[in-house]
Design a protein around this motif. Structure first.
Motif, PDB file in Angstrom:
ATOM      1  N   LEU A 158       0.827  -1.205   0.000  1.00  0.00           N
ATOM      2  CA  LEU A 158       0.000   0.000   0.000  1.00  0.00           C
ATOM      3  C   LEU A 158       0.865   1.261   0.000  1.00  0.00           C
ATOM      4  N   ILE A 159       1.931   1.254   0.789  1.00  0.00           N
ATOM      5  CA  ILE A 159       2.828   2.410   0.825  1.00  0.00           C
ATOM      6  C   ILE A 159       3.420   2.660  -0.562  1.00  0.00           C
ATOM      7  N   GLN A 160       3.904   1.608  -1.182  1.00  0.00           N
ATOM      8  CA  GLN A 160       4.553   1.761  -2.484  1.00  0.00           C
ATOM      9  C   GLN A 160       3.576   2.160  -3.583  1.00  0.00           C
TER      10      GLN A 160
ATOM     11  N   VAL B 145      12.886   8.946  -0.662  1.00  0.00           N
ATOM     12  CA  VAL B 145      11.664   8.277  -0.214  1.00  0.00           C
ATOM     13  C   VAL B 145      12.043   7.065   0.628  1.00  0.00           C
ATOM     14  N   ALA B 146      11.460   6.964   1.810  1.00  0.00           N
ATOM     15  CA  ALA B 146      11.774   5.855   2.717  1.00  0.00           C
ATOM     16  C   ALA B 146      11.449   4.514   2.063  1.00  0.00           C
TER      17      ALA B 146
ATOM     18  N   ALA C 155      12.289  12.461   2.656  1.00  0.00           N
ATOM     19  CA  ALA C 155      13.189  13.468   3.216  1.00  0.00           C
ATOM     20  C   ALA C 155      13.848  14.241   2.079  1.00  0.00           C
ATOM     21  N   PHE C 156      14.139  15.498   2.343  1.00  0.00           N
ATOM     22  CA  PHE C 156      14.785  16.361   1.355  1.00  0.00           C
ATOM     23  C   PHE C 156      16.084  16.889   1.944  1.00  0.00           C
TER      24      PHE C 156
ATOM     25  N   GLY D 124       5.950  13.369   6.177  1.00  0.00           N
ATOM     26  CA  GLY D 124       5.603  11.981   6.453  1.00  0.00           C
ATOM     27  C   GLY D 124       4.216  11.807   7.026  1.00  0.00           C
ATOM     28  N   LEU D 125       3.842  10.537   7.169  1.00  0.00           N
ATOM     29  CA  LEU D 125       2.544  10.151   7.707  1.00  0.00           C
ATOM     30  C   LEU D 125       2.723   9.240   8.913  1.00  0.00           C
TER      31      LEU D 125
END
Length: 205
Positions: free
Chosen positions: A21-23, A52-53, A69-70, A86-87
């Motif tokens: 789901l994340i991907q 992207v994590a 993250a940037f 993030g969530l």
């Protein structure tokens, strides 16, 4: 871009289900936000990169949060001050982050603590709805005020496994989810945080 349905990814019970789901659902939205964020960040003349994590170290338990993250480094971000969107299962957040990875030794720990403390007035000039997070691995936050700022930064300077993150937290159910107002709020928060970052960047050069 982001909507209240996105939080349902955290209902998936297994690592495989949640990662799928994340991907499929969240990572593309992080990439879309990067298209808005990177031009803002690159106004400072640096090249910035989105990370992207991937959650590659997880083998059993599904992640409790996910993020992009940037940082002005193509290879990584944790060793530098950086921005993170993030969530968690109850909120969307955007922080300027100073993680424990900055503190490779006592000299670095003291140096970054001094740099953050020197910008106290700029941090406290941020909007009243901004918050402090003392740990990027926990969802709990505290209000951004002088007392909490001084206490959190003091801990950052005295204890190795401490962190300092500050920014915007938007709770699940906020009416801006699913509207352009959310994108605007995130971009405006990023600009305000970037102004503080620039003060620290100039100080560190």
């Amino acid at each position: 871009m982001f909507n209240n349905q996105d939080f349902r990814i955290f209902e998936a019970p297994t690592l495989a289900e949640r990662m799928q789901l994340i991907q499929q659902q969240i990572d593309p939205k992080f990439e879309d936000f990067a298209k808005l964020a990177l031009p803002i960040l690159e106004e400072d003349g640096q090249a910035w990169y989105a990370h992207v994590a991937k959650h590659l170290r997880r083998t059993v338990y599904p992640p409790d949060n996910t993020w992009v993250a940037f940082a002005p480094n193509k290879r990584g971000y944790k060793m530098l001050p950086h921005f993170e969107l993030g969530l968690w299962d109850d909120c969307l957040y955007l922080y300027l982050s100073f993680l424990e990875n900055l503190k490779q030794d006592a000299t670095k720990q003291a140096l970054w603590t001094e740099r953050i403390q020197a910008q106290q007035s700029h941090f406290l000039d941020l909007p009243q709805n901004f918050v402090i997070s003392p740990n990027h691995m926990e969802p709990a936050v505290i209000s951004l005020d002088a007392t909490n700022f001084e206490r959190t930064v003091m801990q950052f300077g005295q204890k190795k496994h401490t962190e300092f993150l500050v920014g915007l937290r938007i709770a699940k159910g906020d009416p801006r989810f699913g509207t352009a107002d959310l994108d605007y709020a995130l971009c405006e928060a990023l600009r305000k945080l970037q102004n503080v970052y620039e003060c620290i960047r100039v100080q560190s050069e």
